[in-house]
Write an enzyme that holds these catalytic residues in place. Structure first.
Site, PDB file in Angstrom:
ATOM      1  N   THR A  13     -11.381 -62.833  84.690  1.00  9.98           N
ATOM      2  CA  THR A  13     -11.323 -62.577  82.404  1.00  9.98           C
ATOM      3  C   THR A  13     -10.948 -63.469  82.447  1.00  9.98           C
ATOM      4  O   THR A  13     -10.036 -64.611  82.249  1.00  9.98           O
ATOM      5  CB  THR A  13     -10.663 -60.856  82.524  1.00  9.98           C
ATOM      6  N   GLY A  14     -12.346 -64.079  81.234  1.00 13.65           N
ATOM      7  CA  GLY A  14     -11.863 -65.335  80.407  1.00 13.65           C
ATOM      8  C   GLY A  14     -11.705 -66.379  81.848  1.00 13.65           C
ATOM      9  O   GLY A  14     -11.446 -67.819  81.222  1.00 13.65           O
ATOM     10  N   GLY A  18      -9.330 -73.491  81.330  1.00 14.88           N
ATOM     11  CA  GLY A  18      -8.761 -73.508  81.319  1.00 14.88           C
ATOM     12  C   GLY A  18      -8.384 -73.319  82.719  1.00 14.88           C
ATOM     13  O   GLY A  18      -9.076 -73.051  84.012  1.00 14.88           O
ATOM     14  N   ILE A  19      -7.346 -72.257  82.827  1.00 17.71           N
ATOM     15  CA  ILE A  19      -6.782 -71.645  84.024  1.00 17.71           C
ATOM     16  C   ILE A  19      -8.276 -70.553  84.904  1.00 17.71           C
ATOM     17  O   ILE A  19      -7.805 -70.835  86.323  1.00 17.71           O
ATOM     18  CB  ILE A  19      -5.374 -71.034  84.161  1.00 17.71           C
ATOM     19  N   TYR A 152       3.943 -65.192  71.646  1.00 12.91           N
ATOM     20  CA  TYR A 152       4.183 -65.295  73.128  1.00 12.91           C
ATOM     21  C   TYR A 152       4.578 -65.537  74.205  1.00 12.91           C
ATOM     22  O   TYR A 152       4.202 -64.237  75.108  1.00 12.91           O
ATOM     23  CB  TYR A 152       3.413 -66.545  73.105  1.00 12.91           C
TER      24      TYR A 152
END
Length: 260
Positions: A13-14, A18-19, A152
């Protein structure tokens, strides 16, 4: 090293940046069919073109049940999902006393509910087939609670609890659920943060990073941002290691002063 993922399907997902992007690239390099999602078609198309021919992008917003259904259905049409990596998340630096209820809900929606919505159908299918692996991308902030990133840290800690609880549902099966805790990584968003910090301080990015490791993460052993590709290798190892279930794998550069 052959991780045994060739010909199998992985949902990250996503995974356009990035990572998540690094994880998608690693699975693809190892021969898996990779499915990523996002809200921007052009961004997804660009990412898939760069990842490779067996990468697929789905416009699906996991902040909604409709988006989760769209992603799960697309993946099912390609075959059984062997790997699910829940990577979507948001972060910022904030003052706890100034964070509104609405912003708290944003954090829970992005950092937990996106994962819950897509894990429901995919994990259920894995249990029915008695095969599959789920990884939740948490953060070292889940353990090293951060005072200026309370929402977070809180939601990433909750993710560890979610992951372990779901692992309990796999008892006696060939399905596994684990968590992965990266440290501060050189993603686009993190680099943007340090570039902004350097500008505010009137310093270079290198100087801002030195101050960060001296003042914020003095326990960090590598004293540098982690290359996202390292997480790609770490996550695929965690996802495919049959000896690992219900565990949390740390890849934080030694920031957390613990041998466990």
């Amino acid at each position: 090293m052959d991780f045994g993922v060739a010909g199998k399907t992985a949902v990250i997902t996503g995974g356009a940046t990035g990572i998540g992007r690094a994880i998608a690239e690693t699975f693809h390099e190892e021969g898996a069919t990779v499915i990523i999602n996002g809200r921007n078609r052009d961004k997804l198309n660009k990412a898939c073109a760069e990842i490779g021919p067996n990468a697929h992008g789905v416009v699906a917003d996991l902040l909604t049940s409709e988006g989760a259904t769209a992603l799960a259905d697309y993946a099912a049409n390609l075959g059984s999902v062997s790997f699910l990596v829940n990577n979507i998340g948001i972060f910022d630096v904030n003052d706890f006393f100034e964070v509104s209820d609405e912003r708290w809900m944003d954090y829970f929606q992005h950092n937990l509910m996106t994962a819950i919505r897509i894990t429901r159908p995919i994990l259920q299918g894995m249990l029915e087939r008695n095969d599959g692996s789920v990884v939740f991308i948490s953060s070292e902030a889940a353990v090293r609670s951060i005072g200026n990133m309370v929402p977070y840290s809180t939601t990433k800690t909750a993710m560890l609890g979610l992951s372990r609880s779901l692992a309990e549902l796999t008892r006696g099966t060939n399905v596994r659920v684990n968590s992965y805790m990266p440290g501060t990584t050189a993603t686009e968003s993190v680099m943007g943060y340090f570039e902004g910090l350097a500008k505010d301080q009137g310093s270079s990015v290198d100087e801002a990073l030195t101050g960060f490791y001296n003042e914020v993460q003095p326990g960090n052993l590598v004293r540098r941002l982690i290359d996202p590709s390292m997480h790609g290798r770490g996550v695929i190892q965690l996802a495919t290691n049959e000896a690992m279930n219900g565990v949390t794998h740390r890849a934080d550069g030694g920031t957390i002063r613990s041998i466990f």
